[in-house]
Scaffold this active site. Structure first.
Site, PDB file in Angstrom:
ATOM      1  N   SER A 125     -15.841  49.864  25.032  1.00 44.39           N
ATOM      2  CA  SER A 125     -14.932  48.888  25.622  1.00 44.39           C
ATOM      3  C   SER A 125     -15.344  48.444  27.022  1.00 44.39           C
ATOM      4  O   SER A 125     -14.942  47.371  27.477  1.00 44.39           O
ATOM      5  CB  SER A 125     -13.504  49.441  25.652  1.00 44.39           C
ATOM      6  OG  SER A 125     -13.402  50.517  26.563  1.00 44.39           O
ATOM      7  N   LYS A 163     -10.791  51.723  32.509  1.00 41.10           N
ATOM      8  CA  LYS A 163     -10.532  50.290  32.360  1.00 41.10           C
ATOM      9  C   LYS A 163     -10.463  49.634  33.738  1.00 41.10           C
ATOM     10  O   LYS A 163     -10.186  50.281  34.754  1.00 41.10           O
ATOM     11  CB  LYS A 163      -9.205  50.048  31.631  1.00 41.10           C
ATOM     12  CG  LYS A 163      -9.204  50.480  30.167  1.00 41.10           C
ATOM     13  CD  LYS A 163     -10.091  49.614  29.302  1.00 41.10           C
ATOM     14  CE  LYS A 163      -9.963  49.966  27.823  1.00 41.10           C
ATOM     15  NZ  LYS A 163     -10.574  51.287  27.514  1.00 41.10           N
TER      16      LYS A 163
END
Length: 205
Positions: A125, A163
């Protein structure tokens, strides 16, 4: 060459041996050895090792150039053990022993200030910024600036994720750098808390 010559003469005198005796013991030819003693030729690494072994000294005591440290080598004077977190157990503190998988030694001079730990990146990701299976250095802190990468604990699952942080009004989004993945919305139904700021990563070859 003159320094090597002087060193050889000094070592031979202290041991009370002749060039012929040295030649027989080291298997260096008399002619070659004589060139070293006269200072007209330089010994290669193989013969320096033979002479050092024979005189029972360091190689630098024959050729002092071998004691010079290259400019691009920085000596490590102190290391620090940085914990690598595995699965994160419930509750605080985050660096409790049950959360620690292993310790990684790092040069102290190369580390930022603050309390540090490692997380292993899982998945794609955050590609291309952070490759899968990278070891990511995190500085423990409760908040980061928008657009910075943070280690975030999803409190319902006790799973840590890496993230990029984005805030819109009172809503926090956990943004992947890989456009193939969707952002995670942090709200009452999906609570999370920031563990720290990502500083850098390393990957094994």
């Amino acid at each position: 060459m003159k320094i090597i010559s002087a060193n050889l003469h000094s070592l031979a005198d202290s041991k009370g041996v002749s060039q012929i005796e040295i030649s027989r013991a080291t298997k260096i030819s008399p002619t070659t050895l004589n060139g070293y003693f006269k200072g007209t030729s330089l010994p290669g690494m193989g013969n320096i090792q033979k002479l050092a072994d024979y005189f029972e000294v360091l190689k630098s005591q024959i050729d002092p150039r071998l004691n010079i440290k290259p400019d691009n080598i920085i000596p490590v004077t102190k290391t620090v053990k940085i914990p690598m977190l595995g699965e994160i157990a419930c509750g605080d503190p985050i660096l409790a022993e049950e959360n620690i998988e292993e310790y990684i030694n790092e040069p102290a001079d190369d580390l930022p200030s603050g309390q540090l730990f490692y997380l292993r990146a899982k998945g794609n990701s955050m590609k291309p910024t952070i490759p899968d299976n990278s070891k990511v250095l995190i500085r423990l802190q409760e908040d980061v600036e928008d657009s910075e990468i943070a280690a975030v604990l999803l409190t319902d699952t006790n799973e840590a994720t890496l993230k990029r942080i984005k805030r819109v009004n009172d809503v926090m989004f956990l943004m992947p750098d890989n456009p193939e993945f969707t952002p995670i919305i942090v709200d009452k139904s999906n609570p999370a808390r920031i563990l720290g700021k990502a500083i850098r990563y390393t990957s094994d070859l």
